[in-house]
Design a protein around this motif. Structure first.
Motif, short mmCIF file in Angstrom:
data_model
loop_
_atom_site.label_atom_id
_atom_site.label_comp_id
_atom_site.label_asym_id
_atom_site.label_seq_id
_atom_site.Cartn_x
_atom_site.Cartn_y
_atom_site.Cartn_z
N ALA A 73 -36.41 -9.22 -22.27
CA ALA A 73 -35.33 -8.23 -22.15
C ALA A 73 -35.71 -7.14 -21.14
N VAL A 74 -36.98 -6.73 -21.16
CA VAL A 74 -37.45 -5.73 -20.19
C VAL A 74 -37.33 -6.28 -18.77
N LEU A 75 -37.71 -7.54 -18.59
CA LEU A 75 -37.60 -8.16 -17.25
C LEU A 75 -36.14 -8.32 -16.83
N ALA A 76 -35.26 -8.61 -17.77
CA ALA A 76 -33.84 -8.73 -17.45
C ALA A 76 -33.27 -7.38 -17.01
N ILE A 77 -33.68 -6.31 -17.69
CA ILE A 77 -33.24 -4.97 -17.30
C ILE A 77 -33.76 -4.64 -15.91
N ALA A 78 -35.02 -4.96 -15.65
CA ALA A 78 -35.60 -4.70 -14.33
C ALA A 78 -34.84 -5.47 -13.26
N SER A 79 -34.50 -6.70 -13.55
CA SER A 79 -33.75 -7.52 -12.60
C SER A 79 -32.38 -6.88 -12.28
N LYS A 80 -31.73 -6.34 -13.29
CA LYS A 80 -30.45 -5.64 -13.10
C LYS A 80 -30.59 -4.47 -12.13
N CYS A 81 -31.78 -3.87 -12.13
CA CYS A 81 -32.05 -2.70 -11.31
C CYS A 81 -32.68 -3.06 -9.97
N ARG A 82 -32.65 -4.34 -9.65
CA ARG A 82 -33.22 -4.86 -8.41
C ARG A 82 -34.73 -4.60 -8.29
N ILE A 83 -35.38 -4.70 -9.44
CA ILE A 83 -36.84 -4.62 -9.49
C ILE A 83 -37.34 -6.03 -9.71
N ILE A 126 -32.07 4.29 -17.56
CA ILE A 126 -30.71 4.36 -18.12
C ILE A 126 -30.29 3.03 -18.72
N GLU A 127 -30.54 1.94 -18.02
CA GLU A 127 -30.18 0.60 -18.51
C GLU A 127 -30.96 0.25 -19.78
N ALA A 128 -32.23 0.66 -19.83
CA ALA A 128 -33.05 0.35 -21.01
C ALA A 128 -32.50 1.02 -22.26
N GLU A 129 -31.91 2.20 -22.10
CA GLU A 129 -31.37 2.91 -23.27
C GLU A 129 -30.13 2.24 -23.83
N HIS A 130 -29.54 1.32 -23.08
CA HIS A 130 -28.37 0.58 -23.58
C HIS A 130 -28.77 -0.76 -24.19
N ALA A 131 -30.06 -1.05 -24.20
CA ALA A 131 -30.54 -2.34 -24.71
C ALA A 131 -30.49 -2.38 -26.23
N SER A 132 -30.68 -3.57 -26.77
CA SER A 132 -30.71 -3.78 -28.22
C SER A 132 -31.81 -2.95 -28.85
N GLY A 133 -31.52 -2.31 -29.95
CA GLY A 133 -32.51 -1.49 -30.64
C GLY A 133 -32.48 -0.04 -30.20
N ASN A 134 -31.66 0.28 -29.22
CA ASN A 134 -31.50 1.65 -28.71
C ASN A 134 -32.81 2.35 -28.38
N PRO A 135 -33.63 1.76 -27.51
CA PRO A 135 -34.85 2.48 -27.13
C PRO A 135 -34.48 3.72 -26.31
N LYS A 136 -35.29 4.74 -26.40
CA LYS A 136 -35.09 5.96 -25.63
C LYS A 136 -36.24 6.11 -24.65
N THR A 137 -35.91 6.58 -23.46
CA THR A 137 -36.95 6.84 -22.46
C THR A 137 -37.60 8.15 -22.83
N THR A 138 -38.88 8.11 -23.18
CA THR A 138 -39.56 9.32 -23.61
C THR A 138 -40.53 9.86 -22.56
N LEU A 139 -40.85 9.04 -21.55
CA LEU A 139 -41.76 9.51 -20.51
C LEU A 139 -41.55 8.69 -19.24
N ILE A 140 -41.50 9.40 -18.12
CA ILE A 140 -41.52 8.74 -16.80
C ILE A 140 -42.62 9.44 -16.02
N SER A 141 -43.57 8.66 -15.55
CA SER A 141 -44.68 9.19 -14.77
C SER A 141 -44.66 8.51 -13.40
N LEU A 142 -44.74 9.31 -12.34
CA LEU A 142 -44.67 8.76 -10.98
C LEU A 142 -45.91 9.14 -10.18
#
Length: 188
Positions: A73-83, A126-142
């Motif tokens: 599911a994580v890879l599918a979300i990444a694919s949606k985002c052109r990653i 943003i896409e991950a937060e719409h996934a099954s189980g409602n995960p929330k983005t709690t940290l982004i490090s760049l």
């Protein structure tokens, strides 16, 4: 004759007294009957809830694996985002932590990406937060992955977007019916 009138009056009084008591007891019996029927319905509902709760632990164990966001599911979300899959360096599970005083656990997933644009990272979160189980983005490090040359801008060339190495942590709260934590004691 006087005696007869007194006996008749006394008999009538006793009969009326017995009738009055009987009527009062009949009313009490009707109220008790209504209460008993209501209590029987409540007992049936509670018995059904108890049967459902007895099965809850096994259902919770079966659903525990599906509550967590799977790697596919994580890879599918990444694919949606052109990653591309090659830009996903790792997907790691963060050990679950119980939340004290509750029957919830916090599950986390760390997704490491390389050479992604800021737009891709934001869209992924943003896409991950719409996934099954409602995960929330709690940290982004760049961390900067590549420096773009300012000479590209001055030479009239279209600059490439800045690329980043990113870590995105997704967190889910999951009800753990198998935990045996006790609710805090109530004060009187």
């Amino acid at each position: 004759m006087k005696m007869w009138v007194i006996a008749f009056g006394l008999t009538q009084a006793v009969v009326f007294g017995v009738l009055a008591v009987s009527v009062m007891r009949l009313r009490e019996s009707k109220v008790s009957l209504v209460d008993n029927k209501r209590n029987a319905e409540i007992c049936k509902q509670l018995a059904a809830e108890i049967r459902g709760l007895r099965q809850l632990e096994s259902v919770a164990e079966e659903n525990n694996s599906t509550a967590q966001l799977e790697n596919s599911a994580v890879l599918a979300i990444a694919s949606k985002c052109r990653i591309n899959e090659t830009q996903i360096r790792s997907i790691q599970r963060i050990p679950p932590e119980s939340i004290s005083g509750t029957e919830y656990i916090q599950q986390g997933i760390s997704v490491m990406m390389t050479n992604v644009s800021l737009f891709q990272v934001n869209k992924f979160a943003i896409e991950a937060e719409h996934a099954s189980g409602n995960p929330k983005t709690t940290l982004i490090s760049l961390n900067e992955a590549s420096r773009r040359s300012d000479s590209n801008v001055t030479a009239g060339r279209i600059p490439h977007p800045e690329l980043w190495n990113a870590q995105v942590i997704l967190t889910q709260l999951v009800y753990d019916a198998t935990s045996h934590s006790k609710p805090p004691a109530r004060s009187p």
